[in-house]
Design a protein around this motif. Structure first.
Motif, PDB file in Angstrom:
ATOM      1  N   LYS A 200       0.834  -1.217   0.000  1.00  0.00           N
ATOM      2  CA  LYS A 200       0.000   0.000   0.000  1.00  0.00           C
ATOM      3  C   LYS A 200       0.870   1.270   0.000  1.00  0.00           C
ATOM      4  CE  LYS A 200      -4.161   2.053   1.126  1.00  0.00           C
ATOM      5  NZ  LYS A 200      -3.814   3.388   0.607  1.00  0.00           N
ATOM      6  N   GLY A 201       1.830   1.335   0.934  1.00  0.00           N
ATOM      7  CA  GLY A 201       2.671   2.526   1.069  1.00  0.00           C
ATOM      8  C   GLY A 201       3.454   2.813  -0.202  1.00  0.00           C
ATOM      9  N   LYS A 202       4.003   1.747  -0.774  1.00  0.00           N
ATOM     10  CA  LYS A 202       4.812   1.888  -1.996  1.00  0.00           C
ATOM     11  C   LYS A 202       3.976   2.492  -3.124  1.00  0.00           C
ATOM     12  CE  LYS A 202       6.858  -1.000  -5.572  1.00  0.00           C
ATOM     13  NZ  LYS A 202       7.189  -2.332  -6.043  1.00  0.00           N
ATOM     14  N   TYR A 203       2.758   1.969  -3.304  1.00  0.00           N
ATOM     15  CA  TYR A 203       1.924   2.456  -4.413  1.00  0.00           C
ATOM     16  C   TYR A 203       1.280   3.807  -4.119  1.00  0.00           C
ATOM     17  CZ  TYR A 203       2.839  -1.625  -7.202  1.00  0.00           C
ATOM     18  OH  TYR A 203       3.481  -2.569  -7.962  1.00  0.00           O
ATOM     19  N   ASP A 204       0.975   4.097  -2.840  1.00  0.00           N
ATOM     20  CA  ASP A 204       0.491   5.441  -2.496  1.00  0.00           C
ATOM     21  C   ASP A 204       1.487   6.474  -3.019  1.00  0.00           C
ATOM     22  OD1 ASP A 204      -1.820   4.722  -1.190  1.00  0.00           O
ATOM     23  OD2 ASP A 204      -0.950   4.789   0.832  1.00  0.00           O
ATOM     24  N   LYS A 205       2.761   6.191  -2.758  1.00  0.00           N
ATOM     25  CA  LYS A 205       3.821   7.122  -3.145  1.00  0.00           C
ATOM     26  C   LYS A 205       3.934   7.209  -4.674  1.00  0.00           C
ATOM     27  CE  LYS A 205       8.663   8.170  -2.011  1.00  0.00           C
ATOM     28  NZ  LYS A 205       9.366   7.986  -3.290  1.00  0.00           N
ATOM     29  N   LEU A 206       3.979   6.044  -5.335  1.00  0.00           N
ATOM     30  CA  LEU A 206       4.125   6.035  -6.796  1.00  0.00           C
ATOM     31  C   LEU A 206       2.957   6.734  -7.484  1.00  0.00           C
ATOM     32  CD1 LEU A 206       5.469   2.390  -7.373  1.00  0.00           C
ATOM     33  CD2 LEU A 206       6.701   4.530  -7.766  1.00  0.00           C
ATOM     34  N   SER A 208       1.078   9.097  -6.183  1.00  0.00           N
ATOM     35  CA  SER A 208       1.190  10.545  -5.942  1.00  0.00           C
ATOM     36  C   SER A 208       2.281  11.153  -6.826  1.00  0.00           C
ATOM     37  CB  SER A 208       1.461  10.834  -4.460  1.00  0.00           C
ATOM     38  OG  SER A 208       2.804  10.512  -4.153  1.00  0.00           O
ATOM     39  N   GLU A 209       3.229  10.334  -7.283  1.00  0.00           N
ATOM     40  CA  GLU A 209       4.306  10.825  -8.152  1.00  0.00           C
ATOM     41  C   GLU A 209       3.985  10.691  -9.646  1.00  0.00           C
ATOM     42  OE1 GLU A 209       7.871   9.622  -4.983  1.00  0.00           O
ATOM     43  OE2 GLU A 209       7.538   8.396  -6.767  1.00  0.00           O
ATOM     44  N   TRP A 217      -5.936   5.117  -6.675  1.00  0.00           N
ATOM     45  CA  TRP A 217      -5.973   3.665  -6.777  1.00  0.00           C
ATOM     46  C   TRP A 217      -7.198   3.268  -7.588  1.00  0.00           C
ATOM     47  CZ3 TRP A 217      -3.285  -0.442  -4.177  1.00  0.00           C
ATOM     48  CH2 TRP A 217      -2.212  -0.006  -3.383  1.00  0.00           C
TER      49      TRP A 217
END
Ligand code: NAP
Length: 254
Positions: A200-206, A208-209, A217
């Motif tokens: 979750k954290g990894k994709y939240d960041k990606l 947002s970038e 999502w």
């Protein structure tokens, strides 16, 4: 007399994308055969809830799709229960238990993922396709993944399994056309479910970038709406096609 409603089989219907598809199809008056590995008591609760909410017929069939005997029993039971199989949604799937670089990947992990995602879904389809060929009707939807074409070296077995599902879609589209059975591939991007909760954290960041053009999502409903449209016949002259549901992630950018 009430009109006979066709049945849609959904594998991996117990949660995530499969449960979202079940809810949407129930709301569009499909009878449902729900399959997953979870206990009959739990699966039956889900079936009953959909039945009461939407006034459809729904039944849960416990089946590990990687087990040949279980597959045969499951499809035989479904055919005995529902007269006509209107649709099959091959959604059941797993990620590797451990993300390991392909230099380290074990044969056990390769077999685990392939046996469910590719071998299981292919031979489950074969059983249902024989019935659809007899009926001369039906629609098949395979849920693959953006990983069918995007290489991730930390889960190569998953990527290879989904690339296989892509080819299986083409093969079934070719083979089933003479019976009037259309076959589609839905290729989800990053969808919020149990499967992605570990990253979750990894994709939240990606996200947002700028990973996806649409900065959010995907949700099971995004996949469910398209599945319902395919099963309604909205894409009747497009068999064998891939539909990306990924917020525009597949577009290569400079
Ligand atoms: P999930 O939340 O982990 O749910 C997986 C479903 O498959 C569950 O209902 C599970 O039920 C069932 N299942 C797993 N192994 C099975 C087996 N051997 N036999 C029968 N059922 C089995 O995953 P999801 O995110 O909803 O994924 C659904 C599909 O979409 C998968 O094919 C996945 O590869 C694909 N996909 C997901 C994403 C994403 O971002 N989430 C992206 C692209 C593609 P039980 O545990 O009860 O058996």
């Amino acid at each position: 007399m009430t009109a006979m409603r066709k049945c849609a089989i959904i594998t991996g219907a117990s949660r995530g994308i499969g449960a979202g598809i079940a809810e949407k199809l129930a709301s569009e008056n499909w009878n449902l055969a729900l399959c997953a590995r979870q206990k009959v008591e739990d699966g039956s609760k889900l079936a009953l809830a959909l039945q009461e909410k939407y006034g459809i017929e729904a039944e849960y069939f416990q089946c590990d799709i990687s087990d040949g005997e279980a597959r045969r029993r499951c499809v035989t039971d479904i055919i005995a229960r529902f007269d006509e199989i209107g649709a099959l949604v091959n959604n059941a799937g797993v990620a590797p238990k451990v993300r390991a670089d392909i230099l380290e990947m074990t044969e056990e992990s390769f077999d685990f993922v392939m046996n469910i995602n590719l071998r299981g879904s292919f031979f489950f389809t074969q059983l249902v396709a024989r019935k659809m060929a007899e009926q001369k009707s039906g629609t098949i939807v395979n849920i693959s993944s953006c990983s069918a074409t995007v290489a991730s070296v930390s889960r190569g077995e998953y990527c290879m399994s989904k690339a296989g599902v892509s080819m299986a879609t083409k093969l079934w589209a070719v083979r089933m056309a003479e019976f009037g059975v259309n076959v589609f591939e839905i290729r989800p991007g990053v969808i919020e479910t149990d499967m992605t909760s570990v990253v979750k954290g990894k994709y939240d960041k990606l996200i947002s970038e700028g990973l996806t053009l649409q900065p959010r999502w995907g949700y099971p409903e995004d996949i469910a709406k398209v599945t319902a449209s395919l099963l309604r016949g909205d894409f009747a002259y497009s068999t064998g096609q891939v539909i990306n549901i990924d917020g525009g992630m597949n577009i290569e950018k400079l």
